[in-house]
Motif scaffolding. Sequence first.
Motif, PDB file in Angstrom:
ATOM      1  N   LEU A  11       0.829  -1.212   0.000  1.00 17.99           N
ATOM      2  CA  LEU A  11       0.000   0.000   0.000  1.00 17.99           C
ATOM      3  C   LEU A  11       0.863   1.262   0.000  1.00 17.99           C
ATOM      4  O   LEU A  11       0.514   2.261  -0.621  1.00 17.99           O
ATOM      5  N   ASP A  12       1.992   1.198   0.690  1.00  9.83           N
ATOM      6  CA  ASP A  12       2.866   2.359   0.803  1.00  9.83           C
ATOM      7  C   ASP A  12       3.494   2.771  -0.527  1.00  9.83           C
ATOM      8  O   ASP A  12       3.992   3.879  -0.661  1.00  9.83           O
ATOM      9  N   GLU A  13       3.453   1.910  -1.514  1.00 12.88           N
ATOM     10  CA  GLU A  13       4.046   2.230  -2.811  1.00 12.88           C
ATOM     11  C   GLU A  13       3.020   2.793  -3.806  1.00 12.88           C
ATOM     12  O   GLU A  13       3.373   3.134  -4.926  1.00 12.88           O
ATOM     13  N   CYS A  14       1.791   2.896  -3.377  1.00 16.02           N
ATOM     14  CA  CYS A  14       0.746   3.427  -4.258  1.00 16.02           C
ATOM     15  C   CYS A  14       0.952   4.930  -4.462  1.00 16.02           C
ATOM     16  O   CYS A  14       1.120   5.682  -3.505  1.00 16.02           O
ATOM     17  N   GLN A  16      -1.263   6.955  -5.630  1.00 11.45           N
ATOM     18  CA  GLN A  16      -2.508   7.647  -5.291  1.00 11.45           C
ATOM     19  C   GLN A  16      -3.025   7.100  -3.961  1.00 11.45           C
ATOM     20  O   GLN A  16      -4.148   6.629  -3.838  1.00 11.45           O
ATOM     21  N   ARG A  17      -2.161   7.183  -2.962  1.00 13.24           N
ATOM     22  CA  ARG A  17      -2.419   6.558  -1.665  1.00 13.24           C
ATOM     23  C   ARG A  17      -3.692   7.065  -1.002  1.00 13.24           C
ATOM     24  O   ARG A  17      -4.482   6.290  -0.478  1.00 13.24           O
ATOM     25  N   SER A  18      -3.914   8.362  -1.020  1.00 10.78           N
ATOM     26  CA  SER A  18      -5.090   8.934  -0.374  1.00 10.78           C
ATOM     27  C   SER A  18      -6.374   8.369  -0.966  1.00 10.78           C
ATOM     28  O   SER A  18      -7.300   7.997  -0.231  1.00 10.78           O
ATOM     29  N   GLU A  19      -6.423   8.295  -2.284  1.00  9.22           N
ATOM     30  CA  GLU A  19      -7.605   7.742  -2.955  1.00  9.22           C
ATOM     31  C   GLU A  19      -7.784   6.269  -2.618  1.00  9.22           C
ATOM     32  O   GLU A  19      -8.903   5.804  -2.372  1.00  9.22           O
ATOM     33  N   LEU A  20      -6.680   5.519  -2.590  1.00  8.17           N
ATOM     34  CA  LEU A  20      -6.751   4.098  -2.250  1.00  8.17           C
ATOM     35  C   LEU A  20      -7.289   3.900  -0.838  1.00  8.17           C
ATOM     36  O   LEU A  20      -8.158   3.063  -0.605  1.00  8.17           O
ATOM     37  N   LEU A  21      -6.794   4.690   0.096  1.00 13.31           N
ATOM     38  CA  LEU A  21      -7.258   4.570   1.484  1.00 13.31           C
ATOM     39  C   LEU A  21      -8.740   4.917   1.602  1.00 13.31           C
ATOM     40  O   LEU A  21      -9.472   4.296   2.382  1.00 13.31           O
ATOM     41  N   HIS A  36     -12.962 -10.731   2.202  1.00 13.78           N
ATOM     42  CA  HIS A  36     -11.792 -10.744   3.083  1.00 13.78           C
ATOM     43  C   HIS A  36     -10.657 -10.001   2.391  1.00 13.78           C
ATOM     44  O   HIS A  36     -10.358 -10.264   1.224  1.00 13.78           O
ATOM     45  N   LEU A  37     -10.040  -9.074   3.122  1.00 17.46           N
ATOM     46  CA  LEU A  37      -8.941  -8.284   2.584  1.00 17.46           C
ATOM     47  C   LEU A  37      -7.653  -8.638   3.309  1.00 17.46           C
ATOM     48  O   LEU A  37      -7.639  -8.761   4.534  1.00 17.46           O
ATOM     49  N   LEU A  38      -6.577  -8.777   2.546  1.00 13.95           N
ATOM     50  CA  LEU A  38      -5.237  -8.917   3.110  1.00 13.95           C
ATOM     51  C   LEU A  38      -4.403  -7.811   2.491  1.00 13.95           C
ATOM     52  O   LEU A  38      -4.306  -7.704   1.271  1.00 13.95           O
ATOM     53  N   MET A  39      -3.833  -6.967   3.345  1.00 15.17           N
ATOM     54  CA  MET A  39      -3.072  -5.826   2.859  1.00 15.17           C
ATOM     55  C   MET A  39      -1.681  -5.840   3.479  1.00 15.17           C
ATOM     56  O   MET A  39      -1.528  -6.202   4.644  1.00 15.17           O
ATOM     57  N   THR A  40      -0.689  -5.461   2.685  1.00 12.31           N
ATOM     58  CA  THR A  40       0.664  -5.320   3.202  1.00 12.31           C
ATOM     59  C   THR A  40       1.149  -3.902   2.955  1.00 12.31           C
ATOM     60  O   THR A  40       0.740  -3.242   2.006  1.00 12.31           O
ATOM     61  N   SER A  41       2.038  -3.453   3.845  1.00 15.54           N
ATOM     62  CA  SER A  41       2.586  -2.108   3.725  1.00 15.54           C
ATOM     63  C   SER A  41       3.725  -1.945   4.723  1.00 15.54           C
ATOM     64  O   SER A  41       3.766  -2.627   5.753  1.00 15.54           O
ATOM     65  N   ARG A  42       4.601  -1.036   4.416  1.00 19.92           N
ATOM     66  CA  ARG A  42       5.555  -0.594   5.426  1.00 19.92           C
ATOM     67  C   ARG A  42       4.773   0.241   6.435  1.00 19.92           C
ATOM     68  O   ARG A  42       3.694   0.732   6.150  1.00 19.92           O
ATOM     69  N   LYS A  43       5.366   0.412   7.609  1.00 22.76           N
ATOM     70  CA  LYS A  43       4.709   1.223   8.632  1.00 22.76           C
ATOM     71  C   LYS A  43       4.775   2.690   8.221  1.00 22.76           C
ATOM     72  O   LYS A  43       5.831   3.295   8.253  1.00 22.76           O
ATOM     73  N   GLU A  44       3.653   3.204   7.795  1.00 18.39           N
ATOM     74  CA  GLU A  44       3.530   4.608   7.417  1.00 18.39           C
ATOM     75  C   GLU A  44       2.389   5.206   8.230  1.00 18.39           C
ATOM     76  O   GLU A  44       1.321   4.601   8.346  1.00 18.39           O
TER      77      GLU A  44
END
Length: 88
Positions: A11-14, A16-21, A36-44
């Motif tokens: 998620l952190d590499e998107c 258009q992060r704001s829109e994705l969130l 069911h959602l599985l999401m990965t991201s660095r801690k941001e």
Amino acid sequence: MPKVYIFLDALDECTQRSELLDVLEAVAGWQLQNLHLLMTSRKEQDIESSLKGYVDEGDTGCLQSDVVDKDIQRYVQQRLSDDKSLIR
């Protein structure tokens, strides 16, 4: 009803992060039992803050970099010892 699984990596590499969130928050608001959602991201901070509103703390996990780094190191060492074409 069939179960639906959606995997979102990095998620952190998107760009258009704001829109994705915003989309993820809307999807979570649907409260579909079969989704069911599985999401990965660095801690941001912005991602953590956004997800905190609709993801339970018990449904999260953190892969600490030192643990991951050791696994990567073991993998590389094993590949180097097993694959003679990588001897150089």
